[in-house]
Design a protein around this motif. Structure first.
Motif, PDB file in Angstrom:
ATOM      1  N   PRO A  49       0.815  -1.196   0.074  1.00 56.73           N
ATOM      2  CA  PRO A  49      -0.033   0.014   0.160  1.00 56.73           C
ATOM      3  C   PRO A  49       0.668   1.233   0.099  1.00 56.73           C
ATOM      4  N   PRO A  50       0.311   2.396  -0.455  1.00 58.13           N
ATOM      5  CA  PRO A  50       1.146   3.601  -0.602  1.00 58.13           C
ATOM      6  C   PRO A  50       1.353   4.241   0.779  1.00 58.13           C
ATOM      7  N   GLU A  51       0.893   3.946   1.953  1.00 62.21           N
ATOM      8  CA  GLU A  51       1.392   4.404   3.320  1.00 62.21           C
ATOM      9  C   GLU A  51       2.566   3.818   3.757  1.00 62.21           C
TER      10      GLU A  51
ATOM     11  N   GLY B  65       8.938   2.386  -0.124  1.00 60.27           N
ATOM     12  CA  GLY B  65       7.697   2.093  -0.101  1.00 60.27           C
ATOM     13  C   GLY B  65       7.495   0.309   0.054  1.00 60.27           C
ATOM     14  N   LYS B  66       8.570  -0.224   0.691  1.00 58.22           N
ATOM     15  CA  LYS B  66       8.575  -1.631   1.081  1.00 58.22           C
ATOM     16  C   LYS B  66       8.721  -1.933   2.336  1.00 58.22           C
ATOM     17  N   SER B  67       8.718  -3.255   2.546  1.00 59.23           N
ATOM     18  CA  SER B  67       8.656  -3.968   3.879  1.00 59.23           C
ATOM     19  C   SER B  67       9.690  -5.155   3.679  1.00 59.23           C
ATOM     20  N   PRO B  68      10.547  -5.381   4.904  1.00 59.80           N
ATOM     21  CA  PRO B  68      10.260  -4.821   6.173  1.00 59.80           C
ATOM     22  C   PRO B  68      11.105  -3.251   6.245  1.00 59.80           C
ATOM     23  N   VAL B  69      10.623  -2.613   7.164  1.00 59.71           N
ATOM     24  CA  VAL B  69      11.509  -1.468   7.746  1.00 59.71           C
ATOM     25  C   VAL B  69      11.177  -1.418   9.185  1.00 59.71           C
TER      26      VAL B  69
END
Length: 208
Positions: free
Chosen positions: A41-43, A51-55
């Motif tokens: 998602p853009p969030e 805009g990726k995970s993990p962070v």
């Protein structure tokens, strides 16, 4: 407190496992993939530009990339666990496997997935992806011959990183082609912190 921005059905489940394995207190913020595009998602772009995970956020530091997060958390909080002693032969091997997971290991699998999703005829790419995936996974399988874990017969961050590849092979039905990896995956599934990570991800699967 450590904050993990977790995208469901992504590589960030490895960081849940790592945090649980280290016994660290953390806050998990879940995100869901788009039902149509399966993209993040853009969030997530408000957390990190990619805009990726993990962070992971830790005391004002924002860290992206799974291997970097794994290295950071183990070095800062591991107290000698989950990584061999620095400058040892085992540590050199450990670092290679740590980065293998997000470089040589995952690339051919991603190519295969994108080719299947695109459903286009290719003159070169499909054959290359299939051949490369077989070569890379055979190498990993041979490397696990007569071994319990990747390095030093002790669970490490490298095993946690590689778990995503094993899950991928399991989901696409090809893990049985690599008997050493299949046995390795079954051993990992018995680890309590890995089991808890699977439960935590499942709990957040339908969070809006």
């Amino acid at each position: 407190m450590i904050t993990l921005h977790h995208l469901n059905q992504s590589r960030s489940k490895r960081i849940i496992w790592l945090l649980e394995e280290l016994g660290l207190e953390y806050k998990l913020i879940p995100y869901q993939r788009d039902a149509v595009t399966f993209l993040a998602p853009p969030e997530l772009k408000s957390v990190h530009p990619l805009g990726k995970s993990p962070v992971v956020e830790d005391k004002g530091v924002v860290i992206a990339e799974s291997a970097a997060i794994t290295d950071y958390l183990i070095e800062k909080y591991g107290q000698g666990r989950l990584a061999p002693e620095k400058h040892s032969h085992d540590h050199i091997e450990y670092m290679q496997w740590l980065h293998f997971a997000e470089s040589s290991g995952v690339l051919p699998l991603l190519l295969q997935t994108f080719i299947d999703l695109d459903k286009a005829e290719t003159t070169f790419l499909k054959g290359y992806a299939d051949s490369e995936a077989r070569k890379i996974m055979s190498y990993l399988d041979q490397s696990m011959h007569d071994k319990t874990f990747l390095v030093g017969e002790t669970l490490s961050g490298a095993d946690i990183m590689i778990s995503f590849i094993l899950e991928w092979l399991h989901k696409n039905g090809s893990l049985a082609d690599f008997p050493n990896l299949e046995s390795y995956y079954k051993r990992l599934l018995l680890i309590p912190a890995y089991q808890k990570a699977n439960l935590i991800e499942a709990e957040h699967a339908n969070t809006d």
